[in-house]
Each structure stands twice: as C-alpha cells, then as structure tokens.
Design an enzyme around this catalytic site. Structure first.
Site, PDB file in Angstrom:
ATOM      1  CD  GLU A 140      -8.287  -1.346 -27.936  1.00  0.00           C
ATOM      2  OE1 GLU A 140      -9.726  -2.113 -26.763  1.00  0.00           O
ATOM      3  OE2 GLU A 140      -7.596  -1.103 -28.064  1.00  0.00           O
ATOM      4  CB  THR A 163      -3.797  -5.208 -23.937  1.00  0.00           C
ATOM      5  OG1 THR A 163      -4.308  -3.713 -23.378  1.00  0.00           O
ATOM      6  CG2 THR A 163      -4.891  -5.883 -24.250  1.00  0.00           C
TER       7      THR A 163
END
Length: 316
Positions: free
Chosen positions: A137, A189
């Site tokens: 991530e 993101t």
C-alpha cells in the site's frame, strides 16, 4: 493445479481479492469494509527460486519490477520472514480499476499475501499479513494506512484502533446495502492526501470523535438511525469533495432518496451510500444517475452489500 513430489504441498492457487471502502465518512484512516461481488483475480505459483515475478494479465500497464508494484512490495516483505529458498510467480488480472477509490492497490497487496500464506501452510497470522500488505500500500499511496487492507483480509467492517502497534478490531453490523458511484476520472491517493489540512480545530475534532463513536455504536447495536446520524465528516470531506464533480448534489439527492448516509470512498473519485434495504439502494442509484447522466462524465454505478468474507481462495 501443481503439487510437490510428496503430493502434500500445494504449489499453485487462485485467489479473489475484494474491493473495499475506506474511511467510511468520519473514520479517516481507521474504518473500512469489504464489498461483495467486486474482485481482483490472481494466480499465485510457488517456486524454488527466491524472489517475485509479476505477470500482468490486464491492460493497466502496471510496473512488473517487484519493488515498484504493490504485489511485489508486499510479497518481498513476506519473503523476508521466510528462511527457505522459495519465491512466487503472480499472474494478476485487475478488475478493480487503479485509482478508483475502492481499494484497488489494497486488493493487489492483500490478495498476494493471503495467497502466498496459503501456499506456506498458513504460517502467518492475519495481523502479520496486514503488516506485509501495508508495504505494498505504501508503494501506491506513499503511506502505510490499513483501512483498505484490513477489511480486504479480515472481511466485514474493521476498525484500526492503533496503527503502531497494529490493533485491528472486527465490528459486527446489520445488513447494509451499498450503492457505489464511480466517475471515470482518476484521483491519486497521494494527491488527495497532500491537500488535507495538517492541523484541525479542537471543536471539529470533538464533533468527529462523537460521530465515529456513534457510528461504531450504531453498527454494533444495529441502530440504523444512529448510523445515519453519525455518517458526518467535518474534517476530510469538505476538502476532498472539491475533487469530485457534483459531489454535493449527488449526496443531497441520495439522502433525499432514503440513504442512511455516505460520502467519498477512500480518496475518491468513487462515492458510496449505505441503505437499510435493496429498494432504497436502487432508489439511491437512480438519483445518482439522474445527476450524472447529463454532465458529460462517464460513470458506473453498482449496488452490493458488505461482504463478511475477505480474500477468497477459489482453487487449491
């Protein structure tokens, strides 16, 4: 299916890794849930050569260099804890579009480590798998946030009570229907995190604490009214909603159609709304479509439920 010479060790499996919704309005970086029926697919093969090989079976042209790919980074972290000379070949078919806001990178990282762990006779705990997947991530977003990773591995709704040390709590909930709007635009993101305020007012923090506590209580008590009252974000949504066309209108129309509440899924651009039954969820979908069909942006909608199952092993 490939097996070892003694016919006891499984060397190849296929996994399905679900899409997820993170933040859940007021739960920035601490709440998330898994979605039913939206999955990435991976064929994972164990080899006798240390390292990770990634083969993309889709058209997204993601990096295949392991340390540049979320799958590779997660598996490299796992392999550091494996003394044997083994590695993995991954054939990745992404269905969850990168940058969609419904946990595309988390599905890749979580699916890879859960599948690899299965091939290692499940030697690692779910919490350890989350730690490995967080390394993946971080490649995608620049930070190790577990609110997509945890529900992808655990299933259901998860609370990240603490990130360091990691403390993950599964939250029971009543059946909830989820209406998803995915505008065909990309919100990275890393960019969405960059625009957030670095400091917040105490009065806003107090409101947010009340909402997150109320949401958890509402979920655990199956109190739909309390869930709805608590799905309010006074810190992140006012900033990030500017990145999503017609966000305020979509939210108002969805609430008018009967949604309990909703907001930005992860960092966007997807938006989600929770409803207590499928009829309302469909009315919310129609309200969303009525807003978006005339604004010139392609979009997809989807109605589903919260899945109590995380990454699935479908062949072994």
């Amino acid at each position: 299916m490939s097996k070892s010479k003694n016919n006891k060790s499984i060397n190849e499996i296929t996994v399905l890794a679900p899409a997820t919704v993170a933040n859940v309005v007021c739960g920035f970086d601490i709440l998330g849930f898994a979605l039913d029926g939206l999955f990435d697919k991976m064929l994972i093969r164990k080899t006798s050569k240390k390292g990770v090989t990634i083969i993309n079976k889709d058209n997204y042209n993601l990096p295949t260099q392991p340390d540049k790919n979320v799958i590779g980074a997660a598996l490299l972290a796992l392999l550091k804890e494996v003394p044997e000379d083994i590695g993995f070949i991954i054939e990745s078919t992404k269905i969850i579009k990168p940058g969609s806001g419904i946990g595309s990178s988390a599905a890749s990282a979580a699916g890879a480590v859960v599948g690899a762990n299965h091939l290692l006779n499940n030697r690692f705990s779910k919490e350890q798998l989350v730690e490995f997947a967080l390394c993946g991530e971080a490649v995608a977003s620049g930070s190790k946030h577990a609110d997509n990773i945890a529900p992808c591995i655990y299933g259901g709704i998860t609370l990240i009570r603490s990130a360091n040390p990691l403390d993950i709590i599964s939250i029971p909930a009543p059946k909830l229907f989820v209406t998803i709007l995915h505008p065909q635009i990309e919100v990275k993101t890393s960019d969405a995190r960059e625009i957030l305020k670095k400091q917040i007012l105490l009065k806003d923090a107090i409101i947010q604490w009340g909402n997150i506590a109320g949401l958890i209580a509402g979920l655990m008590k199956s109190d739909y009214d309390l869930i709805g009252r608590s799905l309010v974000d006074v810190i992140v949504e006012p900033v990030r909603s500017m990145l999503i066309p017609h966000f305020d209108e979509v939210k108002k129309k969805s609430m008018d159609a009967g949604a309990l509440g909703g907001g930005i899924s992860g960092s966007g651009p997807s938006i989600f709304f929770l409803s207590k039954n499928e009829k309302i969820a469909k009315a919310v979908e129609q309200a969303i479509m009525n807003v978006y069909k005339n604004i010139g942006i392609k979009f997809h909608t989807h109605i589903t439920t919260i899945s109590n199952e995380g990454v699935k092993i479908v062949t072994s």
